[in-house]
Design a protein around this motif. Structure first.
Motif, PDB file in Angstrom:
ATOM      1  N   ASN A  33      45.078  17.831  54.388  1.00  0.00           N
ATOM      2  CA  ASN A  33      44.505  16.799  53.510  1.00  0.00           C
ATOM      3  C   ASN A  33      43.156  17.267  52.993  1.00  0.00           C
ATOM      4  O   ASN A  33      42.382  17.871  53.724  1.00  0.00           O
ATOM      5  N   TYR A  34      42.912  16.958  51.727  1.00  0.00           N
ATOM      6  CA  TYR A  34      41.564  17.103  51.178  1.00  0.00           C
ATOM      7  C   TYR A  34      41.089  15.677  50.915  1.00  0.00           C
ATOM      8  O   TYR A  34      41.555  15.056  49.966  1.00  0.00           O
ATOM      9  N   GLY A  35      40.239  15.159  51.746  1.00  0.00           N
ATOM     10  CA  GLY A  35      39.880  13.743  51.647  1.00  0.00           C
ATOM     11  C   GLY A  35      41.137  12.926  51.876  1.00  0.00           C
ATOM     12  O   GLY A  35      41.859  13.142  52.847  1.00  0.00           O
ATOM     13  N   SER A  36      41.441  12.030  50.948  1.00  0.00           N
ATOM     14  CA  SER A  36      42.644  11.209  51.129  1.00  0.00           C
ATOM     15  C   SER A  36      43.869  11.852  50.460  1.00  0.00           C
ATOM     16  O   SER A  36      44.970  11.326  50.536  1.00  0.00           O
ATOM     17  N   PHE A  37      43.668  13.015  49.839  1.00  0.00           N
ATOM     18  CA  PHE A  37      44.776  13.658  49.124  1.00  0.00           C
ATOM     19  C   PHE A  37      45.563  14.576  50.063  1.00  0.00           C
ATOM     20  O   PHE A  37      44.998  15.423  50.749  1.00  0.00           O
ATOM     21  N   GLU A  38      46.891  14.396  50.090  1.00  0.00           N
ATOM     22  CA  GLU A  38      47.742  15.236  50.943  1.00  0.00           C
ATOM     23  C   GLU A  38      48.246  16.447  50.167  1.00  0.00           C
ATOM     24  O   GLU A  38      49.181  16.328  49.392  1.00  0.00           O
ATOM     25  N   ALA A  39      47.624  17.591  50.371  1.00  0.00           N
ATOM     26  CA  ALA A  39      48.043  18.804  49.647  1.00  0.00           C
ATOM     27  C   ALA A  39      49.308  19.399  50.263  1.00  0.00           C
ATOM     28  O   ALA A  39      50.127  19.997  49.564  1.00  0.00           O
ATOM     29  N   LEU A  40      49.480  19.240  51.578  1.00  0.00           N
ATOM     30  CA  LEU A  40      50.697  19.683  52.273  1.00  0.00           C
ATOM     31  C   LEU A  40      51.135  18.589  53.214  1.00  0.00           C
ATOM     32  O   LEU A  40      50.318  18.032  53.939  1.00  0.00           O
ATOM     33  N   GLY A  57      56.675  27.364  42.977  1.00  0.00           N
ATOM     34  CA  GLY A  57      56.534  25.952  42.634  1.00  0.00           C
ATOM     35  C   GLY A  57      55.532  25.794  41.501  1.00  0.00           C
ATOM     36  O   GLY A  57      54.783  26.721  41.197  1.00  0.00           O
ATOM     37  N   PRO A  58      55.505  24.610  40.893  1.00  0.00           N
ATOM     38  CA  PRO A  58      54.598  24.394  39.783  1.00  0.00           C
ATOM     39  C   PRO A  58      53.144  24.339  40.248  1.00  0.00           C
ATOM     40  O   PRO A  58      52.868  24.298  41.444  1.00  0.00           O
ATOM     41  N   SER A  59      52.251  24.329  39.291  1.00  0.00           N
ATOM     42  CA  SER A  59      50.828  24.267  39.574  1.00  0.00           C
ATOM     43  C   SER A  59      50.516  23.020  40.402  1.00  0.00           C
ATOM     44  O   SER A  59      51.012  21.939  40.110  1.00  0.00           O
ATOM     45  N   GLY A  60      49.739  23.194  41.454  1.00  0.00           N
ATOM     46  CA  GLY A  60      49.338  22.057  42.287  1.00  0.00           C
ATOM     47  C   GLY A  60      50.345  21.686  43.362  1.00  0.00           C
ATOM     48  O   GLY A  60      50.176  20.678  44.053  1.00  0.00           O
ATOM     49  N   SER A  61      51.403  22.492  43.557  1.00  0.00           N
ATOM     50  CA  SER A  61      52.441  22.113  44.523  1.00  0.00           C
ATOM     51  C   SER A  61      52.063  22.477  45.961  1.00  0.00           C
ATOM     52  O   SER A  61      52.787  22.123  46.888  1.00  0.00           O
ATOM     53  N   GLY A  62      50.965  23.225  46.140  1.00  0.00           N
ATOM     54  CA  GLY A  62      50.507  23.510  47.505  1.00  0.00           C
ATOM     55  C   GLY A  62      50.746  24.943  47.959  1.00  0.00           C
ATOM     56  O   GLY A  62      50.623  25.246  49.140  1.00  0.00           O
ATOM     57  N   LYS A  63      51.045  25.842  47.030  1.00  0.00           N
ATOM     58  CA  LYS A  63      51.336  27.237  47.390  1.00  0.00           C
ATOM     59  C   LYS A  63      50.099  27.937  47.964  1.00  0.00           C
ATOM     60  O   LYS A  63      50.153  28.526  49.037  1.00  0.00           O
ATOM     61  N   THR A  64      48.999  27.857  47.222  1.00  0.00           N
ATOM     62  CA  THR A  64      47.773  28.522  47.683  1.00  0.00           C
ATOM     63  C   THR A  64      47.276  27.883  48.974  1.00  0.00           C
ATOM     64  O   THR A  64      46.825  28.580  49.889  1.00  0.00           O
ATOM     65  N   THR A  65      47.387  26.557  49.070  1.00  0.00           N
ATOM     66  CA  THR A  65      46.983  25.865  50.301  1.00  0.00           C
ATOM     67  C   THR A  65      47.735  26.437  51.500  1.00  0.00           C
ATOM     68  O   THR A  65      47.141  26.731  52.539  1.00  0.00           O
ATOM     69  N   THR A  66      49.046  26.621  51.376  1.00  0.00           N
ATOM     70  CA  THR A  66      49.860  27.180  52.463  1.00  0.00           C
ATOM     71  C   THR A  66      49.376  28.579  52.832  1.00  0.00           C
ATOM     72  O   THR A  66      49.204  28.912  54.004  1.00  0.00           O
ATOM     73  N   ASP A 179      48.749  36.197  46.571  1.00  0.00           N
ATOM     74  CA  ASP A 179      48.718  34.975  45.771  1.00  0.00           C
ATOM     75  C   ASP A 179      48.667  35.336  44.286  1.00  0.00           C
ATOM     76  O   ASP A 179      47.633  35.775  43.803  1.00  0.00           O
ATOM     77  N   GLU A 180      49.783  35.223  43.615  1.00  0.00           N
ATOM     78  CA  GLU A 180      49.904  35.548  42.192  1.00  0.00           C
ATOM     79  C   GLU A 180      49.264  36.911  41.886  1.00  0.00           C
ATOM     80  O   GLU A 180      48.466  37.020  40.953  1.00  0.00           O
ATOM     81  N   PRO A 181      49.621  37.962  42.629  1.00  0.00           N
ATOM     82  CA  PRO A 181      48.887  39.221  42.464  1.00  0.00           C
ATOM     83  C   PRO A 181      49.120  39.877  41.109  1.00  0.00           C
ATOM     84  O   PRO A 181      48.320  40.687  40.682  1.00  0.00           O
ATOM     85  N   THR A 212      54.051  32.749  43.820  1.00  0.00           N
ATOM     86  CA  THR A 212      54.168  32.899  42.369  1.00  0.00           C
ATOM     87  C   THR A 212      54.674  31.590  41.772  1.00  0.00           C
ATOM     88  O   THR A 212      55.223  30.748  42.479  1.00  0.00           O
ATOM     89  N   HIS A 213      54.443  31.401  40.457  1.00  0.00           N
ATOM     90  CA  HIS A 213      55.133  30.286  39.819  1.00  0.00           C
ATOM     91  C   HIS A 213      56.144  30.811  38.810  1.00  0.00           C
ATOM     92  O   HIS A 213      56.691  30.053  38.017  1.00  0.00           O
ATOM     93  N   ASP A 214      56.419  32.139  38.900  1.00  0.00           N
ATOM     94  CA  ASP A 214      57.349  32.798  37.976  1.00  0.00           C
ATOM     95  C   ASP A 214      58.701  32.962  38.685  1.00  0.00           C
ATOM     96  O   ASP A 214      58.836  33.731  39.634  1.00  0.00           O
TER      97      ASP A 214
HETATM   98  N1  LIG Z   1      39.371  22.392  48.238  1.00  0.00           N
HETATM   99  C1  LIG Z   1      40.109  21.423  47.693  1.00  0.00           C
HETATM  100  N2  LIG Z   1      39.650  20.159  47.591  1.00  0.00           N
HETATM  101  C2  LIG Z   1      40.397  19.176  47.074  1.00  0.00           C
HETATM  102  N3  LIG Z   1      41.649  19.335  46.593  1.00  0.00           N
HETATM  103  C3  LIG Z   1      42.165  20.567  46.663  1.00  0.00           C
HETATM  104  C4  LIG Z   1      41.430  21.678  47.207  1.00  0.00           C
HETATM  105  N4  LIG Z   1      42.220  22.776  47.137  1.00  0.00           N
HETATM  106  C5  LIG Z   1      43.375  22.363  46.571  1.00  0.00           C
HETATM  107  N5  LIG Z   1      43.358  21.055  46.287  1.00  0.00           N
HETATM  108  C6  LIG Z   1      44.451  20.262  45.694  1.00  0.00           C
HETATM  109  O1  LIG Z   1      45.614  20.476  46.447  1.00  0.00           O
HETATM  110  C7  LIG Z   1      46.766  20.591  45.605  1.00  0.00           C
HETATM  111  C8  LIG Z   1      47.476  21.889  45.868  1.00  0.00           C
HETATM  112  O2  LIG Z   1      46.657  22.940  45.446  1.00  0.00           O
HETATM  113  P1  LIG Z   1      47.098  24.461  45.541  1.00  0.00           P
HETATM  114  O3  LIG Z   1      45.925  25.293  45.148  1.00  0.00           O
HETATM  115  O4  LIG Z   1      47.687  24.711  46.876  1.00  0.00           O
HETATM  116  O5  LIG Z   1      48.238  24.519  44.425  1.00  0.00           O
HETATM  117  P2  LIG Z   1      49.098  25.771  43.900  1.00  0.00           P
HETATM  118  O6  LIG Z   1      50.522  25.458  44.178  1.00  0.00           O
HETATM  119  O7  LIG Z   1      48.550  27.026  44.459  1.00  0.00           O
HETATM  120  O8  LIG Z   1      48.868  25.690  42.322  1.00  0.00           O
HETATM  121  P3  LIG Z   1      48.619  26.848  41.213  1.00  0.00           P
HETATM  122  O9  LIG Z   1      49.982  27.357  40.820  1.00  0.00           O
HETATM  123  O10 LIG Z   1      47.963  26.124  40.104  1.00  0.00           O
HETATM  124  O11 LIG Z   1      47.749  27.908  41.826  1.00  0.00           O
HETATM  125  C9  LIG Z   1      46.243  20.457  44.173  1.00  0.00           C
HETATM  126  O12 LIG Z   1      46.481  19.150  43.716  1.00  0.00           O
HETATM  127  C10 LIG Z   1      44.771  20.735  44.291  1.00  0.00           C
HETATM  128  O13 LIG Z   1      44.030  20.041  43.323  1.00  0.00           O
END
Ligand SMILES: Nc1ncnc2c1ncn2[C@@H]1O[C@H](COP(=O)(O)OP(=O)(O)OP(=O)(O)O)[C@@H](O)[C@H]1O
Ligand SMILES: [Mg+2]
Length: 372
Positions: A33-40, A57-66, A179-181, A212-214
């Motif tokens: 979670n980032y604050g109240s937002f559930e990234a994963l 997955g699409p942008s914002g789906s949580g790939k980089t977070t993982t 990550d998207e190298p 990747t998102h490709d």
């Molecule tokens: N440090 C952070 N603080 C708050 N929200 C975050 C933070 N890092 C990521 N998020 C949010 O978590 C969600 C997932 O982000 P993430 O970077 O994992 O996406 P992604 O799948 O890698 O997207 P992209 O393809 O655009 O790189 C997004 O909605 C993003 O805004």
């Protein structure tokens, strides 16, 4: 401090390594979670030793977070990350034995290529001759051994990314995170690098977590693909499985053109909503939706064509669009209320169907995939 954290914090790099070449990885009920937002959300995944696994997955789906959770740049809100059988959930990045490559090359601009590669080895306290040897080997691996004395600014984007890859591998890690190298490279170079990375991974029996998102890149490189959406796993499978047998509309649509055909199942048959066709299926009665890839549809000139065989759907239609794609031809064929996308190989001497012409489409029930 919970006992598990104590154990994890006492691990040295060596202890995190496993005996086989590539490390295995496990995510258990991982949430971030980032604050109240559930990234994963409650993410469960096992990566086998030596496996090339891609998060798609699409942008914002949580790939980089993982990836950040596996890298140790972020810590989970709940759940666990295991490398081998060690819980590393709270182990910081610098104590994990892994190579990382990001989209931006992040080479040190004031150091030569050779110095860039030597840096991670020197900080580990390796002897001078070992550093020289390993640096040379890593540069040979990416075919840049004659570039050791240049500075990053004197290299092309593709060459810089190969140096970044060599630097990630120079210390012989059992785990490589990317990550998207290839995101910044042009199409040809990207395809070349995809093959190069795959060869290195196979030769070194490395475990790779790739982001990747490709979808084409994911299909080309991966042993298995994890399709993500909104911080959750949509489907995990080998490339063929995800492309040919998607479970959801989201996955079907993520892998390129697809016909989504709504209808109803009753008495062991799927009846299309527009009454254009019916097909035998084994599924529960009720509203349903099927996916059909454009290249699974046969297209024939005239209203009387089509393979009239049991288990085949046959519909007549009008060609309303033709696009020449080089190897393939992409048609849009209107039949009743439905526009079908059809793709066929372009063969020498075979005339293409003309816009405005009447054609018959047909396909096998085996290629029609019911979605959840
Ligand atoms: N440090 C952070 N603080 C708050 N929200 C975050 C933070 N890092 C990521 N998020 C949010 O978590 C969600 C997932 O982000 P993430 O970077 O994992 O996406 P992604 O799948 O890698 O997207 P992209 O393809 O655009 O790189 C997004 O909605 C993003 O805004
Ligand atoms: Mg990202």
């Amino acid at each position: 401090m919970p006992p598990q954290t104590l154990v994890a914090n006492n691990l040295s790099n060596k202890e995190v390594e496993t005996t086989s070449r590539g490390a295995s990885v496990e995510f258990r009920a991982l949430s971030k979670n980032y604050g109240s937002f559930e990234a994963l959300r409650s993410f469960d995944l096992s990566i086998r030793s030596g496996e090339f696994l891609t998060l798609l997955g699409p942008s914002g789906s949580g790939k980089t977070t993982t990836l950040m959770l596996l890298a140790g740049f972020e810590f989970p809100s709940s759940g666990q990350v295991l490398i081998g059988d060690q819980d590393v959930s709270r182990v910081p990045s610098w104590r994990r034995d892994q190579g990382i490559v990001f989209q931006s090359y992040s080479l040190f601009p004031h150091m030569t290529i050779g110095q860039n590669l030597a840096f991670p080895l020197e900080t580990r306290g390796l002897q001078k001759h070992e550093v020289a040897e390993k640096t040379k080997e890593a540069l040979q691996m990416v075919r840049l051994d004659s570039f050791a004395d240049r500075y990053p600014s004197q290299l092309s984007g593709g060459q810089q990314q190969r140096v970044a890859l060599a630097r990630a591998l120079v210390a012989d890690p059992p785990l490589l995170l990317m990550d998207e190298p290839l995101g910044a490279l042009d199409k040809n170079l990207r395809e070349e690098m995809q093959i190069e990375i795959k060869h290195i991974q196979q030769r070194m029996r490395l475990t790779v977590l790739y982001v990747t998102h490709d979808q084409e890149e994911a299909l080309t490189m991966s042993d298995r693909i994890v399709v993500m959406n909104e911080g959750q796993i949509q489907q995990i499978g080998v490339p063929e499985e995800l492309y040919e047998r998607p479970r959801t509309r989201f996955v079907a649509e993520f892998f390129g053109d697809v016909n989504i055909l709504p209808g109803r199942i009753s008495g062991g048959r799927f009846e299309a909503a527009d009454n254009a066709f019916g097909l035998p299926v084994q599924a529960l009665e009720g509203e349903a939706c099927g996916a059909l890839r454009p290249e699974k549809i046969a297209i024939q000139e005239g209203a009387e064509g089509g393979r009239k065989m049991p288990g085949w759907a046959v519909v007549p239609g009008e060609v309303i669009d033709v696009i020449y794609l080089g190897q393939m031809c992409r048609y849009v064929v209107r039949s009743g209320g439905t526009d079908y996308i059809v793709k066929t190989m372009v063969s020498p001497g075979v005339a293409r169907h003309a816009k405005g012409g009447t054609v018959t489409l047909s396909w096998d029930a085996a290629d029609f995939v019911l979605l959840q």
